[in-house]
Design a protein around this motif. Structure first.
Motif, PDB file in Angstrom:
ATOM      1  N   GLY A 153       0.767  -1.234   0.000  1.00 29.31           N
ATOM      2  CA  GLY A 153       0.000   0.000   0.000  1.00 29.31           C
ATOM      3  C   GLY A 153       0.798   1.285   0.000  1.00 29.31           C
ATOM      4  N   SER A 154       0.221   2.298   0.630  1.00 33.86           N
ATOM      5  CA  SER A 154       0.762   3.653   0.567  1.00 33.86           C
ATOM      6  C   SER A 154       2.026   3.840   1.390  1.00 33.86           C
ATOM      7  CB  SER A 154      -0.302   4.657   1.028  1.00 33.86           C
ATOM      8  OG  SER A 154      -0.763   4.329   2.327  1.00 33.86           O
ATOM      9  N   GLY A 160       6.345   3.601  -3.525  1.00 37.43           N
ATOM     10  CA  GLY A 160       7.475   3.509  -4.443  1.00 37.43           C
ATOM     11  C   GLY A 160       7.101   3.898  -5.853  1.00 37.43           C
ATOM     12  N   GLN A 161       5.925   3.439  -6.285  1.00 38.74           N
ATOM     13  CA  GLN A 161       5.452   3.789  -7.623  1.00 38.74           C
ATOM     14  C   GLN A 161       5.212   5.296  -7.718  1.00 38.74           C
ATOM     15  OE1 GLN A 161       5.449   2.114 -10.228  1.00 38.74           O
ATOM     16  NE2 GLN A 161       3.990   2.987 -11.667  1.00 38.74           N
ATOM     17  N   ASN A 166       6.608  10.528  -9.945  1.00 44.25           N
ATOM     18  CA  ASN A 166       6.779  11.955  -9.677  1.00 44.25           C
ATOM     19  C   ASN A 166       8.208  12.448  -9.821  1.00 44.25           C
ATOM     20  OD1 ASN A 166       4.025  12.633  -9.040  1.00 44.25           O
ATOM     21  ND2 ASN A 166       4.271  11.498  -7.129  1.00 44.25           N
ATOM     22  N   ASN A 167       9.132  11.521 -10.067  1.00 46.88           N
ATOM     23  CA  ASN A 167      10.520  11.916 -10.294  1.00 46.88           C
ATOM     24  C   ASN A 167      10.984  11.583 -11.702  1.00 46.88           C
ATOM     25  OD1 ASN A 167      11.945  12.954  -7.652  1.00 46.88           O
ATOM     26  ND2 ASN A 167      10.551  11.312  -7.018  1.00 46.88           N
ATOM     27  N   SER A 168      10.034  11.393 -12.597  1.00 43.60           N
ATOM     28  CA  SER A 168      10.370  11.142 -13.994  1.00 43.60           C
ATOM     29  C   SER A 168      11.134  12.334 -14.571  1.00 43.60           C
ATOM     30  CB  SER A 168       9.096  10.902 -14.801  1.00 43.60           C
ATOM     31  OG  SER A 168       9.387  10.711 -16.161  1.00 43.60           O
ATOM     32  N   HIS A 181      13.304   1.892  -4.861  1.00 39.33           N
ATOM     33  CA  HIS A 181      13.167   0.480  -5.213  1.00 39.33           C
ATOM     34  C   HIS A 181      12.943  -0.419  -4.004  1.00 39.33           C
ATOM     35  CE1 HIS A 181      13.652   1.116  -9.406  1.00 39.33           C
ATOM     36  NE2 HIS A 181      14.823   1.678  -9.279  1.00 39.33           N
ATOM     37  N   SER A 182      13.368   0.040  -2.807  1.00 42.20           N
ATOM     38  CA  SER A 182      13.065  -0.751  -1.604  1.00 42.20           C
ATOM     39  C   SER A 182      11.562  -0.773  -1.366  1.00 42.20           C
ATOM     40  CB  SER A 182      13.791  -0.189  -0.387  1.00 42.20           C
ATOM     41  OG  SER A 182      13.267   1.075  -0.017  1.00 42.20           O
ATOM     42  N   LEU A 183      10.874   0.293  -1.810  1.00 35.32           N
ATOM     43  CA  LEU A 183       9.422   0.343  -1.692  1.00 35.32           C
ATOM     44  C   LEU A 183       8.749  -0.331  -2.887  1.00 35.32           C
ATOM     45  CD1 LEU A 183       9.055   4.044  -0.471  1.00 35.32           C
ATOM     46  CD2 LEU A 183       8.716   1.982   0.905  1.00 35.32           C
TER      47      LEU A 183
END
Length: 296
Positions: A153-154, A160-161, A166-168, A181-183
């Motif tokens: 979840g959140s 993580g997604q 949001n950092n694209s 990536h840990s998330l």
């Protein structure tokens, strides 16, 4: 580095992947009331994959000599429903806008965007239903549901997604990339290991080192995936290669050579954690043979 017995993982896959696939194929339609939705959910779940996450749970159970009944296979397979939902949504035009997944058209290409979104929603909630039905005792069920909620979840995979989306176009630092990536990747692997530990009633000390192994395997999995995007081919990868050229990956941050070094060190950390335990962890060590390092 420790000797890793690839045959242990090969035998585990040979014994259990067909059972996992069978449970997913036969059980899923029984829980869906709409044919098109059922077909969409099944399309992605049955598209293949190594089933590493349920295999991790089952490997923990084998390590603790828990009987792997069909019910345990189904319980372990709940994480595959979550993983598949995440892939369906990850492929959507609003996210990565991918056309191929495992060598087949992505869900929204095979059906449509609305159906793909609903298929993901259905798989997400079905995973919790499968866990709740398990005959392992209410206390363990509550622990599993709490862990699965956190990991998926959140405060886990969805977070993580969100960071990724949001950092694209922005280059992350090493620590920011590890957090991402840990998330996004690591949390479902953490759940897969923790689920086996909860069911097996592992000690606090065992949980401590097993979770270090889980974190190591999750990080290694992502580094290896980033490497494959550069060195593999579309046929073997099942999706376009060099698809991550503009994304935040370990290869883009460090380059290929340094990424391989980081992968080696991450694997060593995981093996060292398993060596701290007074139980036979050879089966868990064999999971590191997933990372084929001979072709570098």
């Amino acid at each position: 580095m420790d000797q890793i017995n690839r045959e242990l993982l090969n035998q585990l896959e040979k014994d259990l992947v067909p059972q996992i696939n069978n449970v997913l194929k036969l059980e899923l339609p029984n829980y869906v009331s709409d044919d098109r939705l059922s077909n969409s959910m099944s399309y992605s779940v049955n598209a293949g994959g190594k089933r590493l996450r349920p295999l991790l749970t089952l490997a923990i159970l084998k390590t603790y000599n828990v009987n792997l009944t069909n019910e345990m296979i189904k319980l372990a397979s709940a994480i595959e429903l979550i993983h598949t939902y995440s892939l369906i949504h990850d492929d959507l035009p609003a996210m990565d806008n991918d056309d191929l997944r495992r060598g087949k058209p992505t869900n929204h290409k095979e059906f449509d965007e609305a159906t793909a979104i609903l298929a993901g929603d259905g798989l997400l909630t079905l995973a919790f239903e499968w866990v709740s039905e398990s005959n392992i005792g209410n206390e363990k069920i509550v622990k599993l549901i709490k862990q699965l909620s956190k990991s998926s979840g959140s405060n886990g995979m969805v977070a993580g997604q969100s960071i990724d989306v949001n950092n694209s176009g922005k280059k992350l630092t090493k620590q920011e990339l590890i957090k991402l990536h840990s998330l996004k990747t690591g949390e479902l692997i953490r759940y897969s290991v923790m689920a086996g530990l909860i069911i097996s009633e592992a000690s606090d000390n065992e949980i401590k080192f097993m979770m270090k192994f889980a974190d190591s395997f999750g990080l290694a999995f992502q580094i290896y995936d980033d490497i494959l995007d550069v060195v593999s081919n579309e046929k073997d990868l099942g999706k376009p290669v060099n698809d991550d050229a503009d994304k935040n990956t370990y290869v883009n941050l460090y380059g290929i050579k340094k990424s391989y070094e980081l992968l080696d060190n991450t694997i060593k950390d995981g093996l060292d954690s398993l060596n701290e335990l007074d139980i036979d962890t050879d089966l868990l060590k064999s999971f590191y043979s997933y990372f084929d390092l001979n072709g570098r």
